[in-house]
Enzyme design. Structure first.
Site, PDB file in Angstrom:
ATOM      1  N   ASP A  90      24.800   1.988  40.897  1.00 50.08           N
ATOM      2  CA  ASP A  90      25.195   0.968  41.062  1.00 50.08           C
ATOM      3  C   ASP A  90      25.167   0.179  40.394  1.00 50.08           C
ATOM      4  OD1 ASP A  90      23.105  -0.215  42.200  1.00 50.08           O
ATOM      5  OD2 ASP A  90      24.236   0.190  44.640  1.00 50.08           O
ATOM      6  N   PHE A  94      25.066  -5.854  44.081  1.00 49.75           N
ATOM      7  CA  PHE A  94      25.014  -6.116  46.332  1.00 49.75           C
ATOM      8  C   PHE A  94      24.047  -6.473  46.620  1.00 49.75           C
ATOM      9  CE2 PHE A  94      24.170  -4.027  49.726  1.00 49.75           C
ATOM     10  CZ  PHE A  94      25.036  -4.909  50.877  1.00 49.75           C
ATOM     11  N   GLN A 189      38.405  -4.580  44.305  1.00 46.60           N
ATOM     12  CA  GLN A 189      37.796  -4.845  44.949  1.00 46.60           C
ATOM     13  C   GLN A 189      38.880  -5.834  45.790  1.00 46.60           C
ATOM     14  OE1 GLN A 189      35.205  -6.282  47.156  1.00 46.60           O
ATOM     15  NE2 GLN A 189      34.130  -5.280  45.308  1.00 46.60           N
ATOM     16  N   ASP A 265      28.651   7.600  49.437  1.00 48.87           N
ATOM     17  CA  ASP A 265      26.847   7.003  49.819  1.00 48.87           C
ATOM     18  C   ASP A 265      26.901   6.731  51.271  1.00 48.87           C
ATOM     19  OD1 ASP A 265      25.748   4.107  48.762  1.00 48.87           O
ATOM     20  OD2 ASP A 265      28.036   4.624  47.856  1.00 48.87           O
ATOM     21  N   CYS A 305      19.027  24.216  57.985  1.00 50.32           N
ATOM     22  CA  CYS A 305      18.553  23.423  57.599  1.00 50.32           C
ATOM     23  C   CYS A 305      16.961  24.074  57.834  1.00 50.32           C
ATOM     24  CB  CYS A 305      18.649  22.168  57.884  1.00 50.32           C
ATOM     25  SG  CYS A 305      17.436  21.144  59.363  1.00 50.32           S
ATOM     26  N   HIS A 334      17.048  17.614  57.848  1.00 51.62           N
ATOM     27  CA  HIS A 334      17.649  18.198  58.102  1.00 51.62           C
ATOM     28  C   HIS A 334      19.080  16.495  58.111  1.00 51.62           C
ATOM     29  CE1 HIS A 334      20.377  19.116  62.273  1.00 51.62           C
ATOM     30  NE2 HIS A 334      20.188  17.919  62.058  1.00 51.62           N
TER      31      HIS A 334
END
Length: 371
Positions: A90, A94, A189, A265, A305, A334
């Site tokens: 990114d 932010f 935005q 994400d 897992c 997990h």
């Protein structure tokens, strides 16, 4: 970068994203590796145990420490972290806002103070691309002007105009650099104001490699967020990947997939893991609770897992209570497996034209009981 749209089921999409270091099936969930690693995991955990092909690293953090020049000299993020898959980075905007008390927004960029030593820095659209070139990111995000919600209409309008200006400036610079392995995504935005979202799309050049819906999960309601996604996603180019930044819960992800989003994400699976909250198909459990002290079963029966195939809830309960570092690794493995399987199963359902029934069944089960 090549993006192939393989199937649609109403608005839900399944595709293939061909990047310099990997081929990524979409919808995709990207584990967050802020400092160049997923917290408590290494590259072997990410690629061999989890099978992750694409993870997110943070430009702001890598720039401040160890510095993008150091990472570049050491072969870029992939060699530095020994991760054979792909990185999305990114822009750092932010973090510049959220981690600094002294941020100054200028027409040419963002002035901020380091949260580490208080030193002053300027992020411009060109500067953040140069940082990401040094990191050798597969996908780079443009610098944008993020607005917390609720926000006045005038501030939203300023944000979209500034973000579009910075994005288009970034695209011009990126074309000059001729770096086909570093793909550039724009960020749309406009808060939850639908007219502002439309204006943001209209102002943003159509030549980017992908498009992100930014500025959500920053104070608005879930209904407002979903309405904004439903409005914005169809306005974006159909032949380019669509990325919803920083969202979110399993329910949020399935809802956004149904609205045409391809990439996600969120820190939720790893942050929740470290704080004793584990995801199962029957809802979340808090492993620190007393009933798990003598529970000899895995976190979830039939979970494939690494952790569930080896360890009991009682062992994880003990590790958490003892504040053992190993707990964070096993719990994170997990929770990330749960998220990666969720989008994998969603993809299969889209390919088989049964996504809505898959979503309905998942949510009914997920909300059926609490632990």
């Amino acid at each position: 970068m090549d993006f192939q749209l393989q199937a649609t089921d109403k608005h839900a999409r399944a595709g293939l994203l061909n990047l310099a270091h990997s081929q990524v099936a979409t919808p995709v969930f990207m584990p967050v590796g802020t400092q160049g690693c997923i917290k408590s995991l290494d590259a072997t955990d990410a690629q061999e145990i989890l099978g992750a092909k694409l993870i997110l690293a943070n430009t702001y953090h890598m720039y401040l420490r160890p510095g993008e020049k150091a990472v570049g000299q050491l072969g870029g993020l992939h060699r530095f972290a020994q991760f054979q898959g792909s990185f999305l980075t990114d822009s750092g905007g932010f973090q510049a806002f959220s981690l600094s008390n002294n941020v100054k927004l200028q027409e040419d960029g963002i002035v901020f103070k380091s949260h580490i030593d208080g030193s002053k820095h300027l992020f411009t659209p060109i500067k953040v691309l140069d940082i990401q070139y040094s990191l050798n990111s597969d996908i780079m995000m443009v610098l944008d002007d993020l607005v917390g919600l609720p926000a006045p209409l005038k501030r939203l309008e300023e944000s979209i105009k500034r973000s579009a200006k910075w994005a288009n400036l970034s695209l011009e610079y990126h074309k000059e650099k001729n770096r086909p392995n570093n793909n550039l995504f724009a960020i749309i935005q406009g808060g939850t104001h639908l007219k502002m979202r439309s204006l943001s799309v209209g102002l943003t050049h159509k030549g980017f490699d992908g498009y992100a819906i930014g500025g959500l999960a920053v104070g608005e309601s879930v209904d407002e967020m979903l309405e904004t996604i439903a409005h914005t996603a169809p306005l974006l180019p159909k032949d380019k990947p669509r990325y919803l930044m920083g969202v979110g819960t399993p329910e949020n992800i399935l809802d956004a997939i149904s609205l045409g989003v391809d990439m996600f994400d969120c820190v939720m699976p790893t942050r929740n893991a470290r704080n004793a909250t584990l995801f199962t198909h029957f809802g979340k459990i808090s492993i620190k609770n007393a009933p798990y002290k003598l529970d000899d079963t895995p976190i979830e029966e039939n979970c494939a897992c690494y952790t569930c195939k080896r360890y009991s809830k009682a062992y994880l309960h003990h590790l958490f209570r003892a504040k053992e570092l190993t707990y964070a690794r096993l719990a994170s493995l997990h929770n990330l497996h749960f998220y990666l399987e969720l989008v994998k199963n969603a993809r299969n359902a889209i390919l088989e034209k049964r996504f809505l029934s898959f979503k309905k069944e998942f949510l009914e089960k997920y909300h059926s009981c609490s632990h």
